[in-house]
Scaffold this motif. Structure first.
Motif, PDB file in Angstrom:
ATOM      1  N   HIS A   1      -5.173  -3.242  -6.623  1.00 46.93           N
ATOM      2  CA  HIS A   1      -4.140  -2.846  -5.676  1.00 46.93           C
ATOM      3  C   HIS A   1      -3.278  -1.689  -6.189  1.00 46.93           C
ATOM      4  O   HIS A   1      -2.590  -1.043  -5.402  1.00 46.93           O
TER       5      HIS A   1
ATOM      6  N   GLU B   1       0.831  -1.215   0.000  1.00 46.95           N
ATOM      7  CA  GLU B   1       0.000   0.000   0.000  1.00 46.95           C
ATOM      8  C   GLU B   1       0.860   1.256   0.000  1.00 46.95           C
ATOM      9  O   GLU B   1       0.365   2.360  -0.224  1.00 46.95           O
TER      10      GLU B   1
ATOM     11  N   PHE C   1      -4.411  -2.298   2.949  1.00 43.63           N
ATOM     12  CA  PHE C   1      -4.745  -1.155   2.116  1.00 43.63           C
ATOM     13  C   PHE C   1      -5.889  -0.393   2.782  1.00 43.63           C
ATOM     14  O   PHE C   1      -7.019  -0.888   2.830  1.00 43.63           O
TER      15      PHE C   1
END
Length: 603
Positions: free
Chosen positions: A588, A399, A536
């Motif tokens: 992502h 992240e 995340f």
């Protein structure tokens, strides 16, 4: 309910004269703050300004070290990037209960790497010259890509030659995160920012511009996604997120090696294979050893090249000329995937441009003779860095760590609490510690703070408030000092941020035995955040965010520090979160708003 303390309340805690500083950085770093997160001179000299290679059998650089290096003109010491694949919060000697210190140290070291010069020498010049707009900083060097105006191309900066990069205005994003202008100012406002007209810092008003850069591994990952892994065998790196461990990092470098991003044009450049072997030997699969690569010795298989470098007898002292370029593969490995967004002003409007990191850039020109300003062209000017977001992945954190830096003269913090060296809680006010005329984007008071006076509409700058010139400078206040909400509960976190800045500056100064005008000493880390345990953050739950969750850069999130009357508690992740419901899948790569829009990565 959170307990907020107003500036008026804080102002009652009047400091003694010892707290009134003349130096810009000193005035925003209380000298009596507890040293709860430290960059020691010893650590700087061993792992920041030197690179110690790991042990690897039959590799010519096994267990050796290089550095320190200096800019051959200015004497700026080169800082290596932190070792992202080996990152571990518990490695920090000053780890607190949450492990925040290691992340803050990573942030500071990464900024110092990006703003190091690559014109290197093993000797510190006897009479260093001040750096200028032609200094070859890492962020503008061959180690990085520049996102060009169309926001679709990562341009290899080596292709610019002596040409200056083009920088658009710093303005607002649209509500559509996939839109072309989604890399602008945080939030949906279209505000543009003008600096103050005539202060101790500024001698004329400037628009604020921005630039976006990534490192090469970021580009390799994007190209791999565009080309579905290229020729690499199935299963060798799924490229579904930014590198978050050694294997991911080595796979991104392997993609670069086998897909034309390394040309090995000189005998010295074969050192890239030396360092790939040094860091990634255990990760390379047998099925890729037959992949052809071009070298000065002709085309050969990757495996053959690796065998050759294992038999080389290279002494560190034999490295010549461009030392940093010789170890570019090592630098790519250490830095993993990295993105930066920088904010700039015209250097000609500053009283002391020598106190800033400067570069040449192409910026838009406007006709200011009408109520709304129309763009009439572009021009190449000298620019001064006033802010930078530094965003990068490390081991266990796809992240990414989100850090932000600002010049110490930008704008004051709202008053904040910190812990002094005797363990007492203190309160600091930037407004009391500095003269009102000593800021670039602030009037040094609380009148009409963070008001938007102008917005960009197509190629025009339009006034927002009837009767107020569009070029009215905004009176900026940083609402979340050191990246946290202005509450007494933030004292511990604020203290860590103050300490890592103060001790990093001290360590940098200790690296010189002659006077060096290092402009990095004028830029402070003002916030750093990441996801708890590598998750995340959705952007909707502040408890998912570690570090300084409410951070905002005064030059890049000027008008978005407050949302619906409240300080934006989710900081960077209020825009860069996944916004996914529990159990819902998400991209992502969506944390980086430029990633999906890039359609070409230059080689």
């Amino acid at each position: 309910m959170k307990q907020y303390y107003s500036l008026v309340t804080f102002a009652l805690a009047i400091f003694s004269p010892a707290h009134l500083f003349a130096e810009p950085v000193a005035s925003i770093l209380p000298s009596d703050a507890a040293q709860t997160c430290v960059v020691s001179a010893g650590e700087f000299n061993t792992s920041w300004s030197r690179l110690i290679f790991p042990q690897q059998e039959a590799n010519p650089f096994s267990d050796k070290e290089i550095g320190p290096f200096y800019d051959s003109d200015s004497g700026l010491i080169y800082v290596f990037p932190p070792n992202g694949p080996a990152f571990n919060a518990s490695h920090s000697a000053y780890e607190d209960d949450t492990g925040d210190c290691a992340f803050f140290q990573w942030s500071s070291q990464m900024f110092m790497w990006l703003t190091s010069s690559v014109a290197d020498s093993v000797e510190l010049p006897a009479n260093p010259q001040s750096p200028n707009a032609t200094t070859d900083y890492v962020f503008s060097s061959e180690f990085m890509y520049h996102l060009v105006d169309d926001h679709k191309t990562l341009s290899a900066q080596s292709s610019l030659g002596n040409s200056a990069a083009s920088l658009p205005l710093r303005t607002g994003k649209t509500d559509d995160s996939s839109a072309v202008d989604s890399i602008g100012q945080a939030g949906s406002v279209e505000g543009v920012l003008f600096t103050q007209l005539d202060t101790d810092v500024s001698k004329g008003s400037s628009l604020v511009y921005y630039s976006v850069h990534t490192n090469r591994p970021y580009g390799y990952v994007r190209d791999a996604v565009l080309n579905k892994g290229g020729d690499l065998p199935d299963g060798l790196g799924d490229f579904s997120q930014f590198p978050a461990n050694v294997t991911d990092t080595c796979n991104s470098l392997l993609y670069g090696l086998t897909n034309g991003f390394f040309t090995f044009e000189t005998e010295a450049s074969i050192l890239s294979l030396v360092f790939f072997d040094l860091y990634c030997r255990e990760v390379v699969l047998n099925e890729v050893l037959d992949f052809p690569i071009q070298t000065p010795r002709g085309e050969m298989a990757l495996g053959e090249g690796l065998e050759i470098v294992r038999g080389l007898n290279i002494e560190v002292a034999e490295l010549g000329g461009s030392l940093i370029a010789d170890v570019e593969m090592a630098v790519d490995y250490l830095s993993m995937a990295l993105e930066t967004k920088a904010s700039w002003v015209r250097a000609s409007t500053l009283q002391h441009p020598e106190n800033y990191i400067r570069q040449m850039g192409v910026v838009p020109v406007f006709d200011y003779s009408q109520v709304n300003y129309v763009q009439t062209g572009v021009e190449t000017v000298e620019l001064a860095l006033v802010g930078m977001h530094v965003v990068g992945s490390v081991n266990g954190h796809p992240e990414m760590i989100w850090a932000t830096f600002e010049h110490a003269n930008n704008a004051p913090n709202a008053s904040y609490a910190y812990i002094d060296q005797q363990g007492n809680q203190r309160v600091h006010s930037d407004l009391l510690a500095r003269e009102t005329s000593s800021w670039l984007i602030s009037q040094g008071n609380l009148v009409d703070i963070n008001t938007e006076y102008a917005k960009l509409s197509g190629s025009k700058i339009e006034q927002v408030i009837l009767g107020m010139d569009a070029s009215t400078p905004t009176n900026v206040l940083r609402m979340s000092p050191w990246g946290s909400e202005p509450t007494l509960a933030a004292a511990s976190m604020n203290t860590e941020m103050i300490a890592v800045n103060a001790t990093a500056f001290g360590a940098l100064k200790s690296a010189y035995n002659v006077p060096v005008a290092d402009p990095r000493l004028n830029y402070v880390l003002s916030g750093s955040s990441w996801g708890h345990d590598g998750q995340f953050p959705t952007g909707m739950d502040v408890d998912q965010i570690a570090g300084t969750a409410s951070m905002a850069n005064a030059t890049l999130e000027t008008f978005q520090q407050v949302y619906q009357g409240e300080i934006s508690a989710n900081g960077c992740f209020s825009c860069h979160g996944t916004f996914a419901a529990p159990g819902q899948s998400f991209d992502h790569f969506s944390v980086s708003h430029i990633f999906s829009g890039i359609t070409k990565v230059e080689k």
